[in-house]
Design an enzyme around this catalytic site. Structure first.
Site, PDB file in Angstrom:
ATOM      1  CD  GLU A  18      -2.615   1.400   2.537  1.00  0.00           C
ATOM      2  OE1 GLU A  18      -3.644   0.703   2.639  1.00  0.00           O
ATOM      3  OE2 GLU A  18      -2.210   2.191   3.427  1.00  0.00           O
ATOM      4  CG  HIS A  79      -7.441   2.561  -1.056  1.00  0.00           C
ATOM      5  ND1 HIS A  79      -7.244   2.500   0.303  1.00  0.00           N
ATOM      6  CD2 HIS A  79      -6.613   1.623  -1.592  1.00  0.00           C
ATOM      7  CE1 HIS A  79      -6.336   1.574   0.590  1.00  0.00           C
ATOM      8  NE2 HIS A  79      -5.942   1.032  -0.552  1.00  0.00           N
ATOM      9  NE  ARG A 109     -17.917   4.610   7.491  1.00  0.00           N
ATOM     10  CZ  ARG A 109     -17.923   4.607   8.822  1.00  0.00           C
ATOM     11  NH1 ARG A 109     -18.971   4.115   9.466  1.00  0.00           N
ATOM     12  NH2 ARG A 109     -16.895   5.056   9.500  1.00  0.00           N
TER      13      ARG A 109
END
Length: 287
Positions: A18, A79, A109
């Site tokens: 990441e 993302h 979310r």
């Protein structure tokens, strides 16, 4: 290539990284040299966050994910958060991703932002998964929480919410960071009992400084084993020693996880090529 195909075609554990975009006050090119070094390690894919704390638009995420895939030759995952997005916002973002040859999304979310009223189109990540799947053919990943999401009332509610996310279209999962492997193994048992059968990568955060880990733990609620705490206390005043001890701890975690047959390792690199390289070199022969 879609990430689900990488899992399906591989006979070994996956190794992914990441990275995150620079702050809005910094030019996006400021991270390119680090990204090039990280991409040279040839992970199976690299995910690009939406910005610290859920801030920042999708444009930098898209640009960096495109750079990683189209210029540096590593598959990327963008993302995408939804708490502050309308359906029209998501439609626009998906079109932008398509235009930049991005096929993979980590559907989230996102964090609530103080002073910003959340939109009502998407309440949960599962809502975003369902919407994207009904409007496109992106590969979707999702997040999971070995030590239970901070807003879930208990393990049962959390695992049922995760199953709902998978049923809505998440084809593989990446875990939040953790420092005690037994926590992750218990989570895998709960997931199996709940009928969650998609690949689950273990999220590993190498500690490079004390303030960094304290901030991350406060955000996600990960517990700190006594062994880990002693390392931080012992080397707190010695930055290089703490960095190397943190790398060693992460490698020890990964070796144990791989020996126990995990689907993959997702390394939170914090945009640090040195850390990513040291860990990759230590575990590449074990994959």
């Amino acid at each position: 290539m879609k990430i689900n195909n990488i899992f399906n075609k591989s006979d070994r554990a996956i190794l992914s990284f990441e990275v995150f975009p620079p702050k809005k006050t910094s030019p996006i090119e400021s991270v390119y040299s680090k990204l090039e070094e990280i991409c040279a390690l040839k992970p199976d894919f690299i995910s690009v966050t939406y910005g610290a704390g859920g801030t920042g638009g999708h444009s930098r995420t898209c640009e960096i994910a495109s750079k990683i895939k189209n210029d540096f030759g590593v598959e990327s995952v963008a993302h995408l958060t939804c708490v502050n997005s309308t359906k029209a916002d998501i439609d626009s973002t998906l079109e932008d991703f398509k235009a930049h040859n991005i096929e993979n999304i980590l559907a989230l979310r996102g964090d609530y932002v103080d002073g910003v009223e959340p939109k009502k189109d998407f309440i949960y990540a599962s809502d975003l998964c369902e919407y994207i799947k009904s409007h496109s053919d992106f590969d979707l990943g999702g997040a999971c929480y070995p030590e239970v999401h901070l807003e879930a009332k208990d393990e049962v509610e959390d695992i049922l919410n995760l199953r709902k996310k998978v049923e809505a279209g998440a084809e593989h999962l990446i875990s939040q960071l953790f420092f005690d492997n037994s926590v992750f193994y218990r989570f895998l048992e709960r997931a199996k009992i709940a009928g969650i059968n998609v690949p689950i990568e273990a999220g590993i955060m190498p500690v490079t400084n004390k303030s960094q880990i304290e901030r991350m733990v406060s955000m996600c609620g990960a517990s700190l084993p006594s062994k880990f705490v002693k390392i931080m206390q012992k080397y707190d005043s010695k930055p290089d020693a703490l960095r190397d001890a943190g790398i060693a701890y992460a490698v020890e975690q990964i070796v144990d996880l791989l020996a126990n047959g995990v689907d993959g390792i997702h390394l939170y690199t914090m945009n640090n090529p040195y850390v990513a390289r040291k860990i990759s070199e230590a575990v590449v022969s074990l994959l």
